[in-house]
Design a protein around this motif. Structure first.
Motif: not given
Length: 667
Positions: A312-325
């Motif tokens: 669950g935490i890792g998925a939130a990190a991946a979502d943030l990674h996407d938004r940082l592009e």
């Protein structure tokens, strides 16, 4: 000419099993010449497996720990190298209990001679898993008391230093033009505060409620992320910082594992790959987690729950990674500072002087989710039972010092405690990073962040936020607020240097941050002498192919149904040489599936079914009775596709001279 790591090993190994402490001095690390300015960011990344053979004491649960018998998820380190302006840094994220002053110094001595990374730029962060090997800490106290068996292991410490050094060099040598972005997001529901009564004592906490639902609110929800992409070619690496204890799996489990952090890093990588088609190197380190634990279901410190929380935490990190592009930039401000403060000399910073170190009695009762039965109910061991104010006259304030100061100093002399405090501060693009060796509570972390934000604003340093990393570069137990200290729960009892420690550390961090904001690299380290009792636990690796050849145990794969504490699994047994006849940090087992075209590697939602993933563990079962020289092993495939048609088989991968060996099919 021997390397610094080889010199350390020779000095330390000379003291194996001696009753007195062994001393091994290390000179100050040389400073590389000032770097020429580069106009744009360069970056590299690397990953290295640190999984040792069975037999190492596990660090985190003190005498309640046990020796590792194999692994369920692997122990790894990831490195992110960055070069911008006149500064270079290497950010290490290790699946270890904490950083280590010994390992940090050894790696620094090696990489400063062969790369452009100075000691000030070497950050050794940790996930604080309680299921990784210990015996590598920078002080005799934690090599004695953090694990189930005592002593610094020279071979294991040198192994860690060599492997991490190699990863830093790889990251440096593979550097490419890159772009960086950093940002934060809130993550709720996967963590809870285990010491709410101490947390609400803080004058800065307005909501004093202690109803059960408040444990989920009294946390640090911020997940910080550094995203690095190649200038051409997509994602290169990502480093997350989050506040959660590495205690999602029971102390009774005998396997090495990275706890919730295996799933945080893995899910982050998988999520990024799903969006971009590129799988980067992903790592994670602790934030201000001192009073924060995984929100697993009560009484279920099991892998399935740790996986649910971590993913669950890792998925939130991946979502943030996407938004940082959209924020990625090759123009990055990079600056770093490192300062060591010798507390044995009783320095005064910001008007604060600290007490001599001591452990409180409430520490012996254990933390809430891993308490020591009976003892946690008896004053003065019971959490939240401070010394009355009238008796709190020493610099240790309201702490009941275990055994009284005189007896305490006999079982834990002052010289055994850590006393040279490392403080590290970095500016990485829009993020400021403070690295400290303590386990920092939520509110202590907030105060540090607020103080540093003020310092940076006064110096005109533009940052979006300050991230604080715990258990970095060394290990110093806990850092609490004065109010939490006065309550004397587990965290306050584990705050070694007394109630004024936070004020001292905040003043020291503020001074370093101000210096870094005004320059590129600040290095105020010193020569060190380490001393401790030395013991040998790491199983030496034999010659290639040494010992008896591997052979199946003859029974074929066996199925074990799910129980309350465990998932259903298939087990494949075999026998072979002693654990040292295998390289445990290299692939050992995979599962294959039968198709019309023949046998192919089996896959599941999270990737290949092999021992690099979540669900395939490898275990040493001990010597085989009556069969000279042979040892029994088992590979267990958890969460297999129950009821799905098909046939599978286990395959022992070629390893250390042992050829590949396939087991019989099963379904």
């Amino acid at each position: 000419m021997t390397s610094p790591i080889e010199q350390f090993f020779e000095q330390a190994a000379a003291g194996l099993d001696r009753e007195d402490r062994t001393r091994f001095p290390m000179p100050a690390v040389g400073r590389p010449a000032q770097l020429a300015a580069v106009p744009n960011l360069l970056a590299g990344a690397a990953e290295v497996d640190l999984t040792p053979p069975p037999g190492m004491p596990k660090s985190g649960h003190s005498r309640n720990s046990q020796d590792g018998v194999g692994f369920r998820t692997r122990i790894r380190a990831r490195v992110l190298y960055l070069r911008a302006g006149r500064a270079a840094v290497a950010l290490i994220a290790s699946d270890l209990h904490a950083g280590s002053a010994v390992v940090h110094r050894l790696v620094a001595a090696e990489v400063t001679a062969t790369t452009d990374v100075p000691l000030a730029g070497l950050f050794m962060g940790a996930t604080h898993t309680h299921a990784g090997p210990g015996q590598y800490h920078g002080s005799d106290f934690y090599n004695r008391w953090a694990s189930n068996r005592p002593g610094l292991d020279p071979a294991w410490t040198a192994y860690l230093a060599e492997r991490i050094t190699a990863a830093v060099r790889t990251a440096y040598e593979t550097r490419v033009p890159a772009r960086l972005a950093a940002g934060s997001t809130e993550v709720w529901g996967y963590t809870r505060n285990r010491s709410l009564i101490a947390h609400v004592d803080n004058r800065s906490v307005a909501d004093k409620r202690t109803e059960r639902q408040r444990i989920y609110a009294a946390i640090n929800p911020w997940l910080h992320l550094i995203r690095v992409d190649r200038e051409e070619g997509g994602p290169l690496a990502a480093l997350a910082l989050f506040s959660i204890h590495g205690t999602g799996i029971s102390r009774h489990d005998p396997a090495y594992n990275a706890d919730v952090w295996a799933y945080i890093a893995g899910e982050m990588a998988q999520g990024i790959e799903a969006r971009t088609g590129v799988r980067p190197i992903t790592g994670a380190v602790e934030g201000t987690h001192g009073d924060v634990t995984p929100a697993v279901r009560p009484g279920l410190l099991v892998y399935a729950e740790a996986e649910r929380v971590g993913r669950g935490i890792g998925a939130a990190a991946a979502d943030l990674h996407d938004r940082l592009e959209s924020r990625l930039s090759s123009q990055v401000r990079l600056a770093t500072g490192y300062r060591e403060i010798d507390l044995a000399g009783h320095p005064v910073i910001g008007g604060v002087r600290l007490a001599d170190p001591a452990v409180g009695t409430a520490k012996l009762a254990g933390a809430v989710e891993n308490s020591t039965p009976v003892l946690d109910r008896i004053p003065p061991f019971r959490p939240g039972f401070p010394k009355p104010s009238l008796l709190a006259r020493s610099r240790q304030g309201r702490k009941w010092v275990f055994g009284g100061q005189r007896l305490h100093n006999r079982f834990a002399p002052l010289s055994a405690y850590p006393h040279i405090l490392p403080v590290q501060f970095m500016l990485i693009g829009p993020m400021a990073l403070l690295a400290l060796p303590f386990e920092i509570t939520v509110e202590a972390g907030r105060r540090l962040e607020n103080d540093l934000t003020t310092v940076l604003a006064d110096r005109g340093a533009a940052v979006d936020g300050v991230a604080v990393s715990s258990a970095a570069n060394d290990y110093w137990d806990y850092l609490t607020t004065p109010e939490e200290y006065d309550r004397q729960c587990y965290e306050g009892a584990s705050n070694l240097y007394g109630p004024n420690t936070l004020g001292f550390v905040s003043a020291a961090a503020g001074r370093l941050a101000a210096d870094v904001a005004a320059g590129d690299v600040i290095d105020q380290s010193m020569g060190r002498e380490f001393a401790g009792h030395v013991r040998g636990y790491l199983t030496p690796t034999g010659l290639p192919g040494s010992g008896p050849r591997r052979r199946p145990d003859g029974g074929g794969a066996r199925f074990f149904d799910a129980e309350r504490w465990n998932d259903a699994y298939w087990e494949f047994g075999w026998s072979g040489g002693a654990p040292g006849s295998l390289h445990w940090d290299q692939p050992l087992v995979r599962v294959e599936r039968l198709t019309p075209g023949g046998w192919v590697a089996a896959t599941e939602e999270t990737g290949p079914v092999d021992d690099a993933g979540y669900h395939l563990g490898v275990f040493h079962l001990g010597a085989v009775e009556g069969d000279d020289g042979r040892h029994a092993y088992a590979a267990r495939w958890y969460q297999p596709p129950l009821g799905a048609p098909g046939q599978w088989r286990f395959v022992l991968v070629a390893n250390h001279g042992h050829p590949e060996l396939a087991g019989d099919p099963f379904d």
